[in-house]
Design a protein around this motif. Structure first.
Motif, PDB file in Angstrom:
ATOM      1  N   GLY A 162       3.989 -71.102 -66.112  1.00 22.73           N
ATOM      2  CA  GLY A 162       2.723 -71.856 -66.169  1.00 22.73           C
ATOM      3  C   GLY A 162       2.865 -73.124 -66.740  1.00 22.73           C
ATOM      4  O   GLY A 162       3.907 -73.605 -66.900  1.00 22.73           O
ATOM      5  N   ASP A 163       1.643 -73.786 -67.015  1.00 20.56           N
ATOM      6  CA  ASP A 163       1.816 -75.348 -67.415  1.00 20.56           C
ATOM      7  C   ASP A 163       2.195 -75.589 -68.789  1.00 20.56           C
ATOM      8  O   ASP A 163       2.306 -74.404 -69.614  1.00 20.56           O
ATOM      9  N   TYR A 164       2.666 -76.637 -69.202  1.00 20.96           N
ATOM     10  CA  TYR A 164       3.057 -77.057 -70.620  1.00 20.96           C
ATOM     11  C   TYR A 164       3.198 -78.397 -70.694  1.00 20.96           C
ATOM     12  O   TYR A 164       3.202 -79.023 -69.825  1.00 20.96           O
ATOM     13  N   VAL A 165       2.988 -78.724 -71.966  1.00 26.36           N
ATOM     14  CA  VAL A 165       2.629 -80.228 -72.438  1.00 26.36           C
ATOM     15  C   VAL A 165       3.907 -81.019 -72.163  1.00 26.36           C
ATOM     16  O   VAL A 165       3.923 -82.129 -71.830  1.00 26.36           O
ATOM     17  N   PHE A 166       5.137 -80.526 -72.010  1.00 28.43           N
ATOM     18  CA  PHE A 166       6.261 -81.204 -72.013  1.00 28.43           C
ATOM     19  C   PHE A 166       6.880 -80.794 -70.381  1.00 28.43           C
ATOM     20  O   PHE A 166       7.893 -81.084 -70.179  1.00 28.43           O
TER      21      PHE A 166
END
Length: 248
Positions: A162-166
């Motif tokens: 999934g998505d991640y800030v970095f």
């Protein structure tokens, strides 16, 4: 870095402003090494408030928090080990400005042990909002202190990180370094197996739970849903606490 007008005004005072005043008004910042490379970290008198990678740190901080930034001579005590391990120890966090919902999401994410992952639905169930899975994802995406609050340990139910800030590659790297067998998780998800049970203990777990990793092949049973596992006579693990079925 553009000079902040508030700091310019303080500098023009006839006498030096007291340090306590500066600490209440401004934030300190420092660059530090971390498992995914160098990070910029800002902290206030209340604790660490912001962790950022890449360019544009100062502008992003000011837009989000509205405080001027002052360089720090050294990082706050406990910051470096906390970034490496995800365990805060005595390090404080400044989460002012977050909504009660956001804070509850981040507090739930802090419960996930190193080397394990949980689906977004687990967070929603833990905070008593089982239908708020999308909102949970949004709150995790706005986590101001990633690594210190390990939102990278929350993944999709289909086995993808999934998505991640970095960025997703950094998320995968962190999880692998922490001991998560992502290939196994993906393989199980591909077989529609989201829970693993032991017929010796009668317990059903998430696949990355340390209890599930101890189940031998001869005594391991996979289930698509928690309801299926319960119907087969298994009770939820008291360690990983599966309490919400992932989407089938």
């Amino acid at each position: 870095m553009t000079q902040d007008p508030l700091l310019t005004g303080l500098a023009a005072l006839a006498v030096e402003p007291p340090e306590s005043l500066l600490e209440r008004i401004a934030a300190r910042w420092v660059r530090v090494p971390a498992p995914i490379g160098e990070l910029a970290v800002a902290y206030t008198d209340q604790g660490v408030a912001y962790v950022h990678a890449g360019e544009g740190f100062a502008q992003a901080f000011r837009e989000r928090f509205g405080r001027p930034l002052l360089p720090a001579a050294r990082p706050p005590a406990g910051l470096l080990p906390a970034l490496r391990t995800g365990r805060l120890g005595g390090l404080r966090l400044d989460l002012r400005g977050l909504s009660p919902f956001q804070r509850s999401v981040l507090e739930a994410a802090r419960e996930i042990p190193r080397g394990e992952v949980r689906p977004y639905a687990w967070i929603a169930a833990r905070i008593g909002r089982p239908r708020a899975v999308r909102a949970v994802g949004t709150a995790l995406g706005r986590n101001p202190v990633p690594l210190l609050i390990p939102c990278h340990r929350v993944t999709r139910s289909d086995g993808m990180v999934g998505d991640y800030v970095f960025g997703s590659p950094a998320k995968e790297r962190l999880l692998i370094e922490e001991g998560v067998d992502l290939e196994r998780v993906r393989a199980l998800a591909g077989e529609r197996v989201f829970y693993l049970a032991s017929d010796t203990t009668g317990v059903v777990c998430f696949p990355t739970c340390h209890n599930a990793r101890r189940i031998t092949a001869a005594h391991r049973h996979g289930f698509r849903s928690l309801a299926q596992a319960r119907a087969a006579g298994y009770r939820p693990c008291r360690t990983c606490r599966p309490a919400q079925d992932v989407p089938a």
